[in-house]
Scaffold this active site. Structure first.
Site, mmCIF file in Angstrom:
data_model
loop_
_atom_site.group_PDB
_atom_site.id
_atom_site.type_symbol
_atom_site.label_atom_id
_atom_site.label_comp_id
_atom_site.label_asym_id
_atom_site.label_seq_id
_atom_site.Cartn_x
_atom_site.Cartn_y
_atom_site.Cartn_z
ATOM 1 N N CYS A 184 37.992 28.974 46.604
ATOM 2 C CA CYS A 184 37.090 29.953 47.226
ATOM 3 C C CYS A 184 35.866 29.297 47.860
ATOM 4 C CB CYS A 184 36.636 30.988 46.204
ATOM 5 S SG CYS A 184 37.963 32.087 45.722
HETATM 6 C C1 COA Z 1 38.818 40.409 36.949
HETATM 7 C C2 COA Z 1 37.678 41.312 36.538
HETATM 8 C C3 COA Z 1 37.388 42.319 37.639
HETATM 9 C C4 COA Z 1 38.073 42.074 35.286
HETATM 10 O O1 COA Z 1 36.978 42.843 34.848
HETATM 11 P P1 COA Z 1 36.563 42.797 33.292
HETATM 12 O O2 COA Z 1 35.473 43.776 33.142
HETATM 13 O O3 COA Z 1 36.282 41.385 32.932
HETATM 14 O O4 COA Z 1 37.848 43.368 32.618
HETATM 15 P P2 COA Z 1 38.697 42.780 31.371
HETATM 16 O O5 COA Z 1 39.788 41.905 31.920
HETATM 17 O O6 COA Z 1 37.814 42.236 30.327
HETATM 18 O O7 COA Z 1 39.348 44.120 30.880
HETATM 19 C C5 COA Z 1 38.571 45.213 30.348
HETATM 20 C C6 COA Z 1 39.511 46.304 29.881
HETATM 21 O O8 COA Z 1 40.126 46.892 31.029
HETATM 22 C C7 COA Z 1 41.542 46.816 30.917
HETATM 23 N N1 COA Z 1 42.138 46.563 32.226
HETATM 24 C C8 COA Z 1 42.398 45.379 32.819
HETATM 25 N N2 COA Z 1 42.958 45.569 34.020
HETATM 26 C C9 COA Z 1 43.069 46.907 34.196
HETATM 27 C C10 COA Z 1 43.553 47.706 35.243
HETATM 28 N N3 COA Z 1 44.066 47.177 36.348
HETATM 29 N N4 COA Z 1 43.498 49.047 35.100
HETATM 30 C C11 COA Z 1 42.993 49.616 33.982
HETATM 31 N N5 COA Z 1 42.497 48.884 32.949
HETATM 32 C C12 COA Z 1 42.529 47.541 33.062
HETATM 33 C C13 COA Z 1 41.803 45.673 29.945
HETATM 34 O O9 COA Z 1 43.047 45.829 29.313
HETATM 35 C C14 COA Z 1 40.634 45.810 29.001
HETATM 36 O O10 COA Z 1 40.924 46.840 28.066
HETATM 37 P P3 COA Z 1 40.424 46.739 26.545
HETATM 38 O O11 COA Z 1 38.903 46.734 26.647
HETATM 39 O O12 COA Z 1 40.980 47.960 25.937
HETATM 40 O O13 COA Z 1 40.973 45.457 26.017
HETATM 41 C C15 COA Z 1 36.398 40.491 36.279
HETATM 42 O O14 COA Z 1 36.529 39.772 35.074
HETATM 43 C C16 COA Z 1 36.077 39.505 37.380
HETATM 44 O O15 COA Z 1 36.016 39.832 38.546
HETATM 45 N N6 COA Z 1 35.771 38.278 36.988
HETATM 46 C C17 COA Z 1 35.389 37.242 37.942
HETATM 47 C C18 COA Z 1 36.596 36.755 38.592
HETATM 48 C C19 COA Z 1 36.322 35.882 39.753
HETATM 49 O O16 COA Z 1 35.325 35.937 40.406
HETATM 50 N N7 COA Z 1 37.264 35.078 40.019
HETATM 51 C C20 COA Z 1 37.191 34.233 41.121
HETATM 52 C C21 COA Z 1 38.491 34.336 41.774
HETATM 53 S S1 COA Z 1 38.551 33.197 43.021
#
Ligand code: COA
Length: 373
Positions: free
Chosen positions: A156
């Protein structure tokens, strides 16, 4: 050493858009089908049932509402969930080259430049479509640019690393001007069957012309005041696809041959690193953070960007201080911060300072301080 400016930017936006609702409907159809098909094994505890995705979660967790894609049908087909991008003959320009050329033409036009004014092409992106020849050399041929071209990949952060490479070449007199392009088909490496990440990426291409300040004539100039890069190894964002896969049959088709991440860990690790790097970079250039009129940040997650700017400014950023494009583009990897820059620069008065910053796999972080001319 020559002084260097960005004299033009360009953007290619693919023709199709997928809303969260459309994506979730396809995903949930797949989930229901999978759970029905494996009902017996799930009941016996041999397999876990898959959980459905939700638009509400996606928007709240990431800020993403929709994404542009090069192919919509293949992604949304629950039987396929992969974009359909037909192979092309070697006699035709490849799709990455084509996207890059669209963005490049706009950047050239804004810079008031033609192919004859450019001495080098850098294609800086996360997902090159082949090992060789370099896509940059193909772009060079498609536009009729003399000189040299090479590809580089810092995930990225590729665009800020590419900008530094371009600026260095111009500063040192190795080129009068460089075209730096970021064609990203992120949907090609996204696992649309993975609930945690199926919503993250979109496709786009951006282009930037970097040239000598004393030769630039465009009305869209920004001095490249300084750039600062940082990398620190992490396994939290990874894609193990590569030419050695065929030498390890046990790994073929496994999930790690597409994008995988520990999103929570990435969020926690990267936000403080980015705020610290930008803060240090500004301090080294004697620029108070309060003097920065705009932060064009990498567009992965709205909450990350809010946190980074809060850490930097000691308050919440106003919407115009850190423009958001990920709501409609999602994460377009290296293109994201350049899309924000391209779309949100014309209103700034001359003399305004801005910071273009990217961050992602590696980990890798780039900060480029710009001053509007
Ligand atoms: C990926 C991202 C959006 C996920 O958000 P998050 O708040 O961390 O979410 P989590 O993965 O911890 O999941 C939280 C909950 O939502 C649930 N969940 C995950 N994906 C889901 C979806 N698509 N729909 C509904 N629920 C979902 C999980 O199961 C979890 O449930 P639980 O609390 O019962 O265990 C976030 O972590 C992110 O953007 N991180 C940075 C990533 C980044 O910048 N990467 C660079 C890529 S180049």
């Amino acid at each position: 050493m020559h002084k260097v400016v960005i004299s033009g930017t360009g953007l290619y936006t693919p023709p199709f858009s997928i809303s969260n609702d459309e994506l979730v409907e396809s995903f949930n159809t797949y989930v229901r089908h999978y759970n029905d098909q494996h009902a017996e094994a799930i009941a016996k505890g041999e397999l876990h049932a898959l959980s459905e995705s939700s638009s509400g979660f996606i928007e709240k967790a990431s800020g993403i509402k929709s994404r542009f894609v090069v192919d919509k049908q293949g992604i949304l087909d629950p039987q396929r969930m992969v974009p359909r991008i037909p192979e092309r003959s070697n006699d035709d320009w490849g799709i990455l080259c084509e996207m890059a050329v669209h963005a490049a033409r706009q950047a050239l036009q804004r810079a008031g430049r033609s192919a004859a004014d450019i001495d080098g092409v850098i294609v800086a992106c996360s997902n090159l479509q082949r090992a060789y020849p370099a896509v940059a050399i193909e772009v060079q041929a498609a536009l009729g640019i003399q000189g040299f071209g090479f590809d580089m990949n810092v995930a990225c952060s590729s665009a800020t690393f590419g900008l530094q490479a371009a600026a260095n070449a111009v500063q040192l007199g190795q080129a009068r001007a460089i075209l730096m392009v970021n064609p990203e088909i992120c949907t090609g490496h996204l696992n649309f069957r993975d609930r945690d990440s199926h919503f993250i990426f979109g496709d786009a291409a951006t282009a930037v012309i970097v040239e000598r300040a004393d030769q630039a004539t465009s009305s869209y100039q920004f001095d490249i005041v300084s750039s600062k890069l940082l990398t620190q190894f992490s396994n939290n964002i990874r894609n193990n696809f590569g030419f050695l896969n065929r030498a390890a049959e046990e790994g073929i088709g496994q999930r790690d041959k597409l994008f995988v991440q520990e999103g929570r860990k990435v969020f926690k690790d990267v936000c403080p690193m980015v705020a610290e790097l930008i803060g240090e970079h500004l301090a080294q250039n004697d620029i108070p953070v309060g003097d920065v009129k705009r932060f064009w940040l990498h567009q992965a997650n709205l909450n990350m960007n809010l946190l980074i700017t809060r850490k930097l400014l000691g308050r919440d950023a106003e919407a115009h201080e850190a423009p958001v494009i990920l709501d409609t583009y999602a994460n377009t990897s290296s293109a994201g911060s350049v899309i924000a820059f391209h779309k949100h620069q014309d209103d700034l008065p001359a003399g305004s300072i801005g910071v273009l910053s990217s961050f992602g796999a590696g980990y890798s972080i780039g900060s480029v301080i710009l001053r509007k001319r």
